[in-house]
Write an enzyme that holds these catalytic residues in place. Structure first.
Site, PDB file in Angstrom:
ATOM      1  N   ARG A   1       0.910  -1.069  -0.070  1.00 59.39           N
ATOM      2  CA  ARG A   1      -0.039  -0.044  -0.043  1.00 59.39           C
ATOM      3  C   ARG A   1       0.790   1.386   0.047  1.00 59.39           C
ATOM      4  NH1 ARG A   1      -5.105  -0.458   1.540  1.00 59.39           N
ATOM      5  NH2 ARG A   1      -5.282   1.618   2.391  1.00 59.39           N
TER       6      ARG A   1
ATOM      7  N   HIS B   1      12.929  -1.885  -1.495  1.00 61.44           N
ATOM      8  CA  HIS B   1      12.624  -1.741  -2.971  1.00 61.44           C
ATOM      9  C   HIS B   1      13.518  -2.644  -3.802  1.00 61.44           C
ATOM     10  CE1 HIS B   1      10.292  -0.382  -6.467  1.00 61.44           C
ATOM     11  NE2 HIS B   1      11.643  -0.300  -6.990  1.00 61.44           N
TER      12      HIS B   1
ATOM     13  N   ASP C   1       8.435   5.545  -3.474  1.00 61.35           N
ATOM     14  CA  ASP C   1       9.812   5.026  -3.907  1.00 61.35           C
ATOM     15  C   ASP C   1      10.864   6.005  -3.886  1.00 61.35           C
ATOM     16  OD1 ASP C   1       9.154   2.356  -3.277  1.00 61.35           O
ATOM     17  OD2 ASP C   1       8.602   2.232  -5.603  1.00 61.35           O
TER      18      ASP C   1
ATOM     19  N   GLN D   1      20.583 -10.162  -1.558  1.00 62.47           N
ATOM     20  CA  GLN D   1      21.025  -8.912  -1.093  1.00 62.47           C
ATOM     21  C   GLN D   1      20.140  -8.006  -0.102  1.00 62.47           C
ATOM     22  OE1 GLN D   1      24.209  -8.476  -1.644  1.00 62.47           O
ATOM     23  NE2 GLN D   1      24.200 -10.307  -2.615  1.00 62.47           N
TER      24      GLN D   1
HETATM   25  C1  GRF Z   1      10.752  -7.694  -2.115  1.00 62.31           C
HETATM   26  O1  GRF Z   1      11.320  -7.809  -3.175  1.00 62.31           O
HETATM   27  C2  GRF Z   1      10.588  -6.313  -1.699  1.00 62.31           C
HETATM   28  O2  GRF Z   1      11.973  -5.445  -1.971  1.00 62.31           O
HETATM   29  C3  GRF Z   1       9.615  -5.615  -2.171  1.00 62.31           C
HETATM   30  O3  GRF Z   1       8.471  -6.547  -2.019  1.00 62.31           O
HETATM   31  C4  GRF Z   1       9.367  -7.801  -1.969  1.00 62.31           C
HETATM   32  C5  GRF Z   1       8.838  -8.405  -0.789  1.00 62.31           C
HETATM   33  O4  GRF Z   1       9.156  -9.809  -0.570  1.00 62.31           O
HETATM   34  N1  GRF Z   1       9.182  -4.246  -1.631  1.00 62.31           N
HETATM   35  P1  GRF Z   1       8.924 -10.593   0.873  1.00 62.31           P
HETATM   36  O5  GRF Z   1       7.544 -10.301   1.378  1.00 62.31           O
HETATM   37  O6  GRF Z   1       9.734  -9.810   1.762  1.00 62.31           O
HETATM   38  O7  GRF Z   1       9.309 -11.891   0.653  1.00 62.31           O
END
Ligand code: GRF
Length: 223
Positions: A95, A113, A149, A177
């Protein structure tokens, strides 16, 4: 911050693998923090299950029960305050958050992100990176402000994009990473080592490294 470390509130929507990385870093005392509450806008988020398994309060807050995004965020803030949260971590939270939350936790909300911002903000970052043909991608932890972002960058890690990569293979390489830099960003905040100066975030007393993996700021990540 108290002796137990930084009190974290983690907001999730889906799989919750970054949440797991944070919980592990906390239990292994690699970072001086503890997750106090996990909130999800989706009832089926696996993040809620990870939290429950670790005896962390896990709350589904249904957006449909609120008449506006602001009211929803007001309820989120109430929960965060109840759990005396110092730092809000958006870990796969789908969200857009409003100034209700950002204003209540100014420079105390961070997001992960899966691209090297400002490239490829928004949804489907890996697809965007592959379609563009970049040879290096990565991930970014940044402070959250009113833009999507767009807040000041705390730490980024880069990975190569390989011939034959699919969204899935690139995502897997980037996620590795993410699990390093998100806990590291939390630890910077726990140690009060970040100074925000406009768009730039200055890291106090960095330990230089010769690590060739592309992590910037150039520090040794002891995780
Ligand atoms: C991750 O790639 C994060 O960077 C992005 O959404 C994805 C979430 O993955 N915002 P998780 O729910 O932490 O497995």
């Amino acid at each position: 911050m108290n002796k137990a470390g930084l009190r974290l509130g983690v907001l999730v929507s889906g799989r919750g693998s970054n949440l797991q990385a944070i919980i592990q870093a906390c239990s292994a005392v690699k970072i001086h923090a503890a997750v106090q509450v996990v909130i999800s806008d989706r009832p089926q988020s696996q993040g809620l299950e990870h939290a429950r398994r670790n005896r962390i309060p896990a709350i589904h807050l249904d957006p449909k029960a609120y008449s506006s995004r602001e009211d929803y965020d007001e309820a989120v803030v109430r929960l965060l305050r109840e759990h005396r949260v110092d730092l809000v971590v958006l870990a796969g939270y789908m969200r857009l958050i409003t100034s209700r939350l950002i204003g209540s936790y100014r420079n105390r909300v961070i997001n992960i992100h899966p691209s090297l911002l400002p490239s490829f903000p928004g949804l489907h970052a890996h697809r965007q990176a592959l379609e563009w043909g970049v040879r290096i991608s990565g991930c970014t932890v940044h402070f959250v402000d009113e833009t999507m972002d767009g807040g000041s960058i705390i730490i980024q890690a880069a990975v190569p994009v390989l011939d034959g990569d699919t969204e899935e293979t690139l995502e897997a390489r980037v996620l590795e990473q993410e699990y390093r830099i998100l806990p590291q960003a939390i630890q910077f905040l726990a140690e009060e080592r970040l100074e925000v100066s406009g768009r730039r975030v200055i890291l106090k007393s960095p330990k230089p490294t010769t690590d060739v993996r592309m992590v910037s700021p150039m520090i040794e990540i002891g995780l």
